[in-house]
Design a protein around this motif. Structure first.
Motif, PDB file in Angstrom:
ATOM      1  N   ASN A  32       0.790  -1.229   0.000  1.00 24.83           N
ATOM      2  CA  ASN A  32       0.000   0.000   0.000  1.00 24.83           C
ATOM      3  C   ASN A  32       0.825   1.284   0.000  1.00 24.83           C
ATOM      4  N   ASN A  33       2.137   1.207   0.097  1.00 21.23           N
ATOM      5  CA  ASN A  33       3.027   2.362  -0.076  1.00 21.23           C
ATOM      6  C   ASN A  33       2.821   3.480   0.940  1.00 21.23           C
ATOM      7  N   LEU A  34       2.240   3.148   2.096  1.00 23.31           N
ATOM      8  CA  LEU A  34       2.027   4.164   3.119  1.00 23.31           C
ATOM      9  C   LEU A  34       2.942   3.914   4.319  1.00 23.31           C
ATOM     10  N   CYS A  35       3.459   4.977   4.852  1.00 24.56           N
ATOM     11  CA  CYS A  35       4.348   4.910   6.005  1.00 24.56           C
ATOM     12  C   CYS A  35       3.600   4.360   7.218  1.00 24.56           C
ATOM     13  N   PHE A  36       4.190   3.404   7.892  1.00 23.82           N
ATOM     14  CA  PHE A  36       3.602   2.805   9.090  1.00 23.82           C
ATOM     15  C   PHE A  36       3.413   3.847  10.194  1.00 23.82           C
ATOM     16  N   ARG A  37       4.317   4.810  10.272  1.00 23.70           N
ATOM     17  CA  ARG A  37       4.283   5.802  11.353  1.00 23.70           C
ATOM     18  C   ARG A  37       3.332   6.972  11.071  1.00 23.70           C
ATOM     19  N   CYS A  38       3.432   7.590   9.874  1.00 25.42           N
ATOM     20  CA  CYS A  38       2.654   8.810   9.613  1.00 25.42           C
ATOM     21  C   CYS A  38       1.502   8.606   8.634  1.00 25.42           C
ATOM     22  N   GLY A  39       1.493   7.479   7.909  1.00 26.11           N
ATOM     23  CA  GLY A  39       0.405   7.191   6.983  1.00 26.11           C
ATOM     24  C   GLY A  39       0.513   7.866   5.624  1.00 26.11           C
ATOM     25  N   LYS A  40       1.611   8.593   5.377  1.00 23.65           N
ATOM     26  CA  LYS A  40       1.780   9.274   4.090  1.00 23.65           C
ATOM     27  C   LYS A  40       2.540   8.388   3.104  1.00 23.65           C
ATOM     28  N   VAL A  41       2.399   8.706   1.824  1.00 22.41           N
ATOM     29  CA  VAL A  41       3.044   7.950   0.748  1.00 22.41           C
ATOM     30  C   VAL A  41       4.570   8.084   0.838  1.00 22.41           C
ATOM     31  N   MET A  42       5.261   6.980   0.548  1.00 19.22           N
ATOM     32  CA  MET A  42       6.732   6.957   0.548  1.00 19.22           C
ATOM     33  C   MET A  42       7.251   6.883  -0.877  1.00 19.22           C
ATOM     34  N   SER A  43       8.497   7.295  -1.053  1.00 10.94           N
ATOM     35  CA  SER A  43       9.156   7.164  -2.353  1.00 10.94           C
ATOM     36  C   SER A  43      10.309   6.175  -2.218  1.00 10.94           C
ATOM     37  N   ARG A  44      10.879   5.802  -3.349  1.00  8.50           N
ATOM     38  CA  ARG A  44      12.012   4.879  -3.343  1.00  8.50           C
ATOM     39  C   ARG A  44      13.185   5.447  -2.549  1.00  8.50           C
ATOM     40  N   GLU A  45      13.317   6.758  -2.528  1.00 11.33           N
ATOM     41  CA  GLU A  45      14.448   7.397  -1.876  1.00 11.33           C
ATOM     42  C   GLU A  45      14.278   7.566  -0.370  1.00 11.33           C
ATOM     43  N   ASP A  46      13.032   7.546   0.131  1.00 10.34           N
ATOM     44  CA  ASP A  46      12.867   7.902   1.545  1.00 10.34           C
ATOM     45  C   ASP A  46      12.235   6.833   2.433  1.00 10.34           C
ATOM     46  N   PHE A  47      12.206   5.579   1.990  1.00 11.67           N
ATOM     47  CA  PHE A  47      11.622   4.554   2.848  1.00 11.67           C
ATOM     48  C   PHE A  47      12.698   3.782   3.606  1.00 11.67           C
ATOM     49  N   SER A  48      12.285   3.202   4.724  1.00 12.92           N
ATOM     50  CA  SER A  48      13.182   2.332   5.482  1.00 12.92           C
ATOM     51  C   SER A  48      12.389   1.118   5.967  1.00 12.92           C
ATOM     52  N   VAL A  49      13.103   0.071   6.313  1.00 13.14           N
ATOM     53  CA  VAL A  49      12.507  -1.153   6.830  1.00 13.14           C
ATOM     54  C   VAL A  49      12.544  -1.071   8.356  1.00 13.14           C
ATOM     55  N   GLU A  50      11.413  -1.316   8.979  1.00 14.68           N
ATOM     56  CA  GLU A  50      11.289  -1.203  10.433  1.00 14.68           C
ATOM     57  C   GLU A  50      10.649  -2.460  11.010  1.00 14.68           C
ATOM     58  N   HIS A  51      10.720  -2.571  12.310  1.00 14.55           N
ATOM     59  CA  HIS A  51       9.984  -3.608  13.029  1.00 14.55           C
ATOM     60  C   HIS A  51       8.779  -2.954  13.699  1.00 14.55           C
ATOM     61  N   ARG A  52       7.625  -3.552  13.546  1.00 11.59           N
ATOM     62  CA  ARG A  52       6.400  -3.052  14.186  1.00 11.59           C
ATOM     63  C   ARG A  52       6.603  -3.038  15.710  1.00 11.59           C
ATOM     64  N   VAL A  53       7.057  -4.149  16.256  1.00 12.12           N
ATOM     65  CA  VAL A  53       7.414  -4.270  17.666  1.00 12.12           C
ATOM     66  C   VAL A  53       8.924  -4.346  17.709  1.00 12.12           C
ATOM     67  N   HIS A  54       9.559  -3.458  18.457  1.00 11.74           N
ATOM     68  CA  HIS A  54      11.027  -3.450  18.466  1.00 11.74           C
ATOM     69  C   HIS A  54      11.558  -4.756  19.046  1.00 11.74           C
ATOM     70  N   TRP A  55      12.386  -5.417  18.270  1.00 18.19           N
ATOM     71  CA  TRP A  55      12.866  -6.748  18.622  1.00 18.19           C
ATOM     72  C   TRP A  55      13.726  -6.769  19.881  1.00 18.19           C
ATOM     73  N   SER A  56      14.478  -5.709  20.147  1.00 20.50           N
ATOM     74  CA  SER A  56      15.416  -5.736  21.283  1.00 20.50           C
ATOM     75  C   SER A  56      14.708  -5.714  22.635  1.00 20.50           C
TER      76      SER A  56
END
Length: 78
Positions: A32-56
């Motif tokens: 769906n191309n939407l940021c998990f945190r802010c809900g806005k559209v991401m581009s190829r240049e500004d996305f990152s891979v995150e964990h929903r629940v921080h693993w540490s």
């Protein structure tokens, strides 16, 4: 031996990193191309891979780290 860099017109490691980023971005757009945190559209240049629940901080860090259902995408800035 074939010079991979010559065939690709760039350093082979650069080409591989670019391909990996393109593959990841295809997954972003398919999810769906939407940021998990802010809900806005991401581009190829500004996305990152995150964990929903921080693993540490999880009860089972290793399981949480590798759990693909725990993976989400967000903007670098988010």
């Amino acid at each position: 031996m074939i010079d991979k860099s010559l065939l690709l017109g760039m350093n082979f490691n650069t080409a591989r990193a670019r391909l990996e980023r393109d593959i990841l971005f295809r997954l972003v757009t398919e999810s769906n191309n939407l940021c998990f945190r802010c809900g806005k559209v991401m581009s190829r240049e500004d996305f990152s891979v995150e964990h929903r629940v921080h693993w540490s901080t999880a009860n089972d860090p290793k399981e949480t780290y590798f759990d693909q259902s725990n993976i989400v995408f967000s903007h670098h800035s988010c």
